[in-house]
Each structure stands twice: as structure tokens, then as C-alpha cells.
Design an enzyme around this catalytic site. Structure first.
Site, PDB file in Angstrom:
ATOM      1  N   GLY A 134     -80.946  15.881  46.365  1.00 28.69           N
ATOM      2  CA  GLY A 134     -80.207  16.095  45.134  1.00 28.69           C
ATOM      3  C   GLY A 134     -81.012  16.521  43.938  1.00 28.69           C
ATOM      4  O   GLY A 134     -80.512  17.228  43.064  1.00 28.69           O
TER       5      GLY A 134
ATOM      6  N   GLU B 242     -85.535  12.195  39.859  1.00 26.32           N
ATOM      7  CA  GLU B 242     -84.314  11.881  40.612  1.00 26.32           C
ATOM      8  C   GLU B 242     -83.117  12.593  39.994  1.00 26.32           C
ATOM      9  O   GLU B 242     -83.136  12.922  38.803  1.00 26.32           O
ATOM     10  CB  GLU B 242     -84.121  10.346  40.595  1.00 26.32           C
ATOM     11  CG  GLU B 242     -82.873   9.830  41.252  1.00 26.32           C
ATOM     12  CD  GLU B 242     -82.817  10.044  42.753  1.00 26.32           C
ATOM     13  OE1 GLU B 242     -82.836  11.211  43.185  1.00 26.32           O
ATOM     14  OE2 GLU B 242     -82.706   9.061  43.492  1.00 26.32           O
ATOM     15  N   ASP B 243     -82.086  12.799  40.801  1.00 25.51           N
ATOM     16  CA  ASP B 243     -80.881  13.441  40.276  1.00 25.51           C
ATOM     17  C   ASP B 243     -80.006  12.458  39.502  1.00 25.51           C
ATOM     18  O   ASP B 243     -79.553  12.748  38.405  1.00 25.51           O
ATOM     19  CB  ASP B 243     -80.082  14.141  41.373  1.00 25.51           C
ATOM     20  CG  ASP B 243     -79.655  13.234  42.515  1.00 25.51           C
ATOM     21  OD1 ASP B 243     -80.077  12.063  42.571  1.00 25.51           O
ATOM     22  OD2 ASP B 243     -78.892  13.699  43.385  1.00 25.51           O
TER      23      ASP B 243
ATOM     24  N   ASP C 170     -77.847   5.221  39.768  1.00 30.45           N
ATOM     25  CA  ASP C 170     -76.641   4.413  39.564  1.00 30.45           C
ATOM     26  C   ASP C 170     -76.915   2.952  39.883  1.00 30.45           C
ATOM     27  O   ASP C 170     -77.130   2.170  38.985  1.00 30.45           O
ATOM     28  CB  ASP C 170     -75.417   4.996  40.272  1.00 30.45           C
ATOM     29  CG  ASP C 170     -75.658   5.341  41.726  1.00 30.45           C
ATOM     30  OD1 ASP C 170     -76.601   4.812  42.353  1.00 30.45           O
ATOM     31  OD2 ASP C 170     -74.883   6.142  42.259  1.00 30.45           O
TER      32      ASP C 170
ATOM     33  N   LYS D 258     -76.159   6.414  35.369  1.00 32.18           N
ATOM     34  CA  LYS D 258     -74.813   5.851  35.460  1.00 32.18           C
ATOM     35  C   LYS D 258     -74.924   4.328  35.378  1.00 32.18           C
ATOM     36  O   LYS D 258     -74.866   3.622  36.383  1.00 32.18           O
ATOM     37  CB  LYS D 258     -74.148   6.281  36.766  1.00 32.18           C
ATOM     38  CG  LYS D 258     -72.662   6.015  36.807  1.00 32.18           C
ATOM     39  CD  LYS D 258     -72.040   6.370  38.152  1.00 32.18           C
ATOM     40  CE  LYS D 258     -71.873   7.845  38.336  1.00 32.18           C
ATOM     41  NZ  LYS D 258     -71.083   8.156  39.558  1.00 32.18           N
TER      42      LYS D 258
ATOM     43  N   PHE E 265     -67.183  10.708  39.929  1.00 35.24           N
ATOM     44  CA  PHE E 265     -67.916  11.407  40.984  1.00 35.24           C
ATOM     45  C   PHE E 265     -68.375  12.751  40.432  1.00 35.24           C
ATOM     46  O   PHE E 265     -67.586  13.664  40.252  1.00 35.24           O
ATOM     47  CB  PHE E 265     -67.042  11.612  42.222  1.00 35.24           C
ATOM     48  CG  PHE E 265     -67.839  11.726  43.485  1.00 35.24           C
ATOM     49  CD1 PHE E 265     -68.744  12.764  43.662  1.00 35.24           C
ATOM     50  CD2 PHE E 265     -67.703  10.789  44.484  1.00 35.24           C
ATOM     51  CE1 PHE E 265     -69.488  12.860  44.817  1.00 35.24           C
ATOM     52  CE2 PHE E 265     -68.440  10.890  45.656  1.00 35.24           C
ATOM     53  CZ  PHE E 265     -69.334  11.927  45.815  1.00 35.24           C
ATOM     54  N   VAL E 266     -69.680  12.847  40.139  1.00 29.52           N
ATOM     55  CA  VAL E 266     -70.262  14.041  39.519  1.00 29.52           C
ATOM     56  C   VAL E 266     -70.915  14.912  40.593  1.00 29.52           C
ATOM     57  O   VAL E 266     -71.644  14.413  41.452  1.00 29.52           O
ATOM     58  CB  VAL E 266     -71.302  13.646  38.445  1.00 29.52           C
ATOM     59  CG1 VAL E 266     -71.897  14.884  37.786  1.00 29.52           C
ATOM     60  CG2 VAL E 266     -70.670  12.732  37.402  1.00 29.52           C
TER      61      VAL E 266
ATOM     62  N   ASP F 215     -74.078  16.482  45.258  1.00 33.74           N
ATOM     63  CA  ASP F 215     -73.098  16.961  46.220  1.00 33.74           C
ATOM     64  C   ASP F 215     -72.030  15.925  46.546  1.00 33.74           C
ATOM     65  O   ASP F 215     -72.134  14.755  46.191  1.00 33.74           O
ATOM     66  CB  ASP F 215     -73.803  17.332  47.523  1.00 33.74           C
ATOM     67  CG  ASP F 215     -74.222  16.105  48.323  1.00 33.74           C
ATOM     68  OD1 ASP F 215     -73.877  16.009  49.509  1.00 33.74           O
ATOM     69  OD2 ASP F 215     -74.906  15.217  47.762  1.00 33.74           O
TER      70      ASP F 215
ATOM     71  N   ARG G 245     -73.424  21.507  45.645  1.00 33.91           N
ATOM     72  CA  ARG G 245     -74.780  21.417  45.098  1.00 33.91           C
ATOM     73  C   ARG G 245     -75.155  22.666  44.296  1.00 33.91           C
ATOM     74  O   ARG G 245     -75.929  22.592  43.358  1.00 33.91           O
ATOM     75  CB  ARG G 245     -75.817  21.264  46.216  1.00 33.91           C
ATOM     76  CG  ARG G 245     -75.896  19.906  46.855  1.00 33.91           C
ATOM     77  CD  ARG G 245     -77.138  19.849  47.758  1.00 33.91           C
ATOM     78  NE  ARG G 245     -77.082  18.756  48.702  1.00 33.91           N
ATOM     79  CZ  ARG G 245     -77.431  17.506  48.425  1.00 33.91           C
ATOM     80  NH1 ARG G 245     -77.841  17.197  47.218  1.00 33.91           N
ATOM     81  NH2 ARG G 245     -77.379  16.574  49.344  1.00 33.91           N
TER      82      ARG G 245
END
Length: 184
Positions: free
Chosen positions: A48, A103-104, A107, A135, A156-157, A163, A169
Site C-alpha cells: 500500500g 506506511e500508507d 489504524d 485513522k 474505507f479509504v 486498495d 490502488r
């Protein structure tokens, strides 16, 4: 052929907003690490973070070494298992190195907490976190985020590397996925 309107509820951050924020983060990282003795070891968390990682490191004005890692605490149901698995480790020796994990999205915090502890136990001089998205509403373990692109709601992003079932993506922006797509 389906368009973005068929699966994106709304655009959260445009390509231009992301680019502006990435430039700001890269400038701050370069300033913070300008006096280190060895090149900064930048570790992209696959898959990601690839787009974010690439955009951040290519704008750094300090010497860097590239590396990548695959780690996950999620099972097939997209719920954290609480146990982190490293599926591909870095190639560089972390001992004595300043490491920037890129990192993407953070959470639950489970994976990043594990990786920070892991690299410190292997002798890293320092370990800092850079994430595109934070998040905090989903946090199970508090982690210190040193560089954060954006804080996002508990939605949900997708896009810009993130993805759903390996789709979306490649979107150049970040959008909220329609619930009807993932709640099947």
C-alpha cells in the site's frame, strides 16, 4: 465501463492536495535528518505505501537508502488478528541506522508498534514513523506518528496505493469507497 462514480462515495483528498502535503512532509524529514552521519534507511511497507513512499523519498534532500518490508496483522476478513507476520524483511542491517518506516495508513497501530520494537531490538539508532493516513478512531495500540499526511474518518479509504481486494490502488486521489462495494 465503470467510472469512479460507480464505486467512490466522495473524494477525500485530491491529487493536488496529496502532492502538496507530500512536499511538506519531505521538507520536514530532510530538515530533521540533515545532520545524520549515515544515509537515512527508508523502509516502505508494501504494498500500500509504494506510491507514497516513492513520492516522499524522491523529494528528500538528504542521502537515503531504500528498503522494503511486507508485514501484516490482518486476516482475510480485514480485521486485525493482533499477531504481526513479517512476510518479507529488509535487506539492510538495521544496527546503528536511523530508520524511517513509511506506511500508507495506521489504524489499529498493531503492526507499527511491533515494527518499531522489532527494529529497536535489532540495534537501530532510531525508528520514526511516517504515514500517509492516520485513522485514530480504530487505534488499539498507541503509536507515536512522527510525520502524518492526513487524519481520516473511520471510512474505507482507497486510492493512491490503498486498495480493496487489490482494486483501486492506481487512483491518483484518495476516496471513500461506497459501502455497497465492500459490504457484500
Amino acid at each position: 465501463m465503470k467510472t469512479k462514480e460507480d464505486f467512490i462515495e466522495r473524494v477525500l483528498y485530491t491529487e493536488e492536495e496529496i502532492d502538496k502535503r507530500v512536499k511538506e512532509l519531505s521538507k520536514q524529514i530532510s530538515e530533521d535528518y540533515k545532520d545524520i552521519k549515515k544515509p537515512l534507511l527508508t523502509v516502505g511497507i508494501l504494498n500500500g505505501a509504494v506510491m507514497f513512499y516513492t513520492d516522499v523519498v524522491r523529494r528528500l534532500t538528504i542521502p537515503v537508502h531504500f528498503d522494503f518490508l511486507i508485514a501484516s496483522s490482518y486476516d482475510a476478513s480485514a480485521q486485525t488478528s493482533g499477531k504481526v507476520n513479517i512476510l518479507k524483511n529488509i535487506d539492510n542491517d538495521p544496527k546503528g541506522r536511523d530508520i524511517l518506516l513509511i506506511e500508507d495508513i495506521i489504524d489499529s497501530g498493531t503492526t507499527m508498534d511491533y515494527l518499531v520494537t522489532y527494529f529497536k531490538s535489532r540495534g537501530a539508532a532510531s525508528v520514526k514513523l511516517c504515514t500517509l493516513l492516520n485513522k485514530p478512531s480504530r487505534r488499539k495500540i498507541d503509536v507515536e506518528i512522527d510525520y502524518c499526511g492526513f487524519e481520516v474518518p473511520d471510512e474505507f479509504v482507497v486510492g493512491y496505493g490503498l486498495d480493496f481486494a487489490q482494486h483501486y490502488r492506481n487512483l491518483p486521489y484518495l476516496g471513500i469507497l461506497k459501502r455497497s462495494i465492500y459490504a457484500k
